[in-house]
Design an enzyme around this catalytic site. Structure first.
Site, short mmCIF file in Angstrom:
data_model
loop_
_atom_site.label_atom_id
_atom_site.label_comp_id
_atom_site.label_asym_id
_atom_site.label_seq_id
_atom_site.Cartn_x
_atom_site.Cartn_y
_atom_site.Cartn_z
N ASP A 37 0.86 -1.18 0.00
CA ASP A 37 0.00 0.00 0.00
C ASP A 37 0.89 1.23 0.00
O ASP A 37 2.08 1.15 0.37
CB ASP A 37 -0.94 0.01 1.21
CG ASP A 37 -2.28 0.68 0.90
OD1 ASP A 37 -2.27 1.78 0.30
OD2 ASP A 37 -3.34 0.11 1.26
N ASP A 75 3.98 2.70 -4.19
CA ASP A 75 2.96 3.31 -5.03
C ASP A 75 2.76 2.42 -6.24
O ASP A 75 3.72 2.17 -6.99
CB ASP A 75 3.43 4.71 -5.44
CG ASP A 75 2.38 5.51 -6.19
OD1 ASP A 75 1.42 4.91 -6.71
OD2 ASP A 75 2.53 6.75 -6.27
N VAL A 76 1.54 1.96 -6.47
CA VAL A 76 1.30 1.05 -7.59
C VAL A 76 1.57 1.72 -8.94
O VAL A 76 1.75 1.03 -9.95
CB VAL A 76 -0.14 0.48 -7.58
CG1 VAL A 76 -0.34 -0.43 -6.38
CG2 VAL A 76 -1.18 1.60 -7.62
N ASN A 102 -6.05 -4.66 -6.33
CA ASN A 102 -7.15 -4.06 -5.58
C ASN A 102 -6.99 -2.57 -5.33
O ASN A 102 -7.99 -1.87 -5.12
CB ASN A 102 -7.27 -4.80 -4.23
CG ASN A 102 -8.15 -4.06 -3.25
OD1 ASN A 102 -9.37 -4.10 -3.34
ND2 ASN A 102 -7.53 -3.36 -2.30
N SER A 155 -15.50 -2.23 -10.71
CA SER A 155 -16.58 -1.52 -10.01
C SER A 155 -17.84 -1.67 -10.84
O SER A 155 -17.79 -2.06 -12.02
CB SER A 155 -16.19 -0.04 -9.88
OG SER A 155 -17.29 0.76 -9.50
N TYR A 173 -12.47 7.75 -13.06
CA TYR A 173 -12.83 6.53 -12.33
C TYR A 173 -13.57 5.56 -13.25
O TYR A 173 -13.22 4.37 -13.35
CB TYR A 173 -13.69 6.88 -11.12
CG TYR A 173 -13.91 5.74 -10.17
CD1 TYR A 173 -13.00 5.44 -9.16
CD2 TYR A 173 -15.05 4.93 -10.28
CE1 TYR A 173 -13.21 4.39 -8.29
CE2 TYR A 173 -15.26 3.88 -9.42
CZ TYR A 173 -14.34 3.61 -8.42
OH TYR A 173 -14.56 2.56 -7.56
N LYS A 177 -12.05 2.00 -14.54
CA LYS A 177 -12.70 0.76 -14.17
C LYS A 177 -13.20 0.00 -15.40
O LYS A 177 -13.23 -1.24 -15.40
CB LYS A 177 -13.85 1.03 -13.19
CG LYS A 177 -13.38 1.55 -11.83
CD LYS A 177 -12.41 0.60 -11.14
CE LYS A 177 -12.10 1.04 -9.72
NZ LYS A 177 -11.19 0.10 -9.02
N VAL A 206 -19.18 -0.01 -1.14
CA VAL A 206 -18.71 -0.89 -0.06
C VAL A 206 -18.36 -0.02 1.15
O VAL A 206 -17.81 1.08 1.00
CB VAL A 206 -17.49 -1.72 -0.50
CG1 VAL A 206 -17.08 -2.70 0.59
CG2 VAL A 206 -17.77 -2.45 -1.81
N THR A 208 -16.20 1.12 3.23
CA THR A 208 -14.76 1.29 3.45
C THR A 208 -14.46 2.78 3.60
O THR A 208 -15.31 3.62 3.26
CB THR A 208 -13.95 0.74 2.25
OG1 THR A 208 -14.19 1.59 1.12
CG2 THR A 208 -14.34 -0.69 1.93
#
Length: 273
Positions: A37, A75-76, A102, A155, A173, A177, A206, A208
């Site tokens: 993460d 960092d991805v 994820n 998503s 976004y 996705k 979700v 979160t």
């Protein structure tokens, strides 16, 4: 006996939210975890991002299940850093059998002084980061010849544009996705002949920190039409992270051994409206 005894899972965005839930659920079934993460804020995202204390809690809960976990801050969007994190995890825990792409961010309700940067950050984390996650590990899985399973988190916005507004972040976004689905289908064609299955999950909202925060909450209160467009068909507001984790467990275990190239909604009927 767990469904994933002896397996190693490489999970991004693992410090909290869905990522933590996935790490715990897979550990409950016997998997060890390589957890990654970023653990710091991104300037275009108004809600607080995860911290080292969050990752420490993920590690604590996995270890409480008598499973091993290797954690790294990366960092991805940074391929080299993610590759180093992956290699360090493999050196400690062994070869990877499961990949969960994820990590993701949302900018619903965020201020956008720089729309170009907002769009770039969302696509960078939510799409480029997913490609990086798979690409750092896939060749090792091929060379090992033991098959495997990959699940990419998309998503409901990866199947429909409903519920977005006029902001660059929400456009990014939905675009990212949707792009994850394209990656999944490409990866499935590439990897399935090697016994490596690739699928996407498509959650509705979700419970979160990405969704349950002051920024998103205030935006939905001020824009009830967006909340109405994003409503589920079933009478449920937010699903729980474990609901998504259970779907992923099916996809990565032998229960789903012949399932590949699938877009699996866990959406309380969102896409049926």
């Amino acid at each position: 006996m767990g469904k994933l005894d002896g397996k190693v899972a490489f999970i991004t965005g693992a410090a909290r939210g869905q990522g933590r839930s996935h790490a715990i659920r897979l550990a409950q079934e016997g998997a060890d975890v390589i957890a990654v993460d970023w653990l710091q804020d991104i300037a275009t995202v108004d809600y607080p991002m995860s911290r080292q204390s969050d990752m420490d809690e993920t590690a604590k809960q996995v270890e409480a299940l008598d499973r091993r976990i290797h954690t790294t801050k990366a960092d991805v969007r940074d391929f080299a850093a993610l590759q180093d994190a992956y290699k360090a995890g493999v050196a400690e825990l062994g070869p990877v059998d499961i990949i969960l792409g994820n990590a993701g961010i949302c900018q619903l309700g965020s201020k956008e002084p720089d729309p170009v940067q907002s769009f770039t950050d969302v696509v960078g984390v939510n799409l480029i980061g997913v490609w990086n996650t798979v690409y750092v590990a896939a060749q090792d899985m091929i060379d090992r010849g033991a098959g495997g399973a990959i699940v990419l988190t998309s998503s409901t916005q990866g199947l429909t544009g409903r519920g977005t507004d006029g902001s660059a972040g929400t456009h990014g976004y939905a675009a990212a996705k949707h792009g994850v689905v394209g990656l999944m289908r490409s990866f499935a064609n590439w990897l399935s002949p090697h016994g490596i299955r690739v699928n996407t999950v498509h959650p509705t909202g979700v419970a979160t920190p990405m969704v349950e925060n002051d920024v998103v909450g205030r935006y939905l209160e001020e824009n009830p039409q967006v909340a109405q467009m994003a409503a589920n068909l079933m009478p449920v507001g937010l699903t729980e992270p474990v609901d998504i984790s259970n779907a992923i467990l099916y996809l990565v275990s032998d229960d789903g051994r012949y399932v590949t190239g699938v877009t699996l909604p866990v959406d309380a009927g969102f896409n049926a409206r």
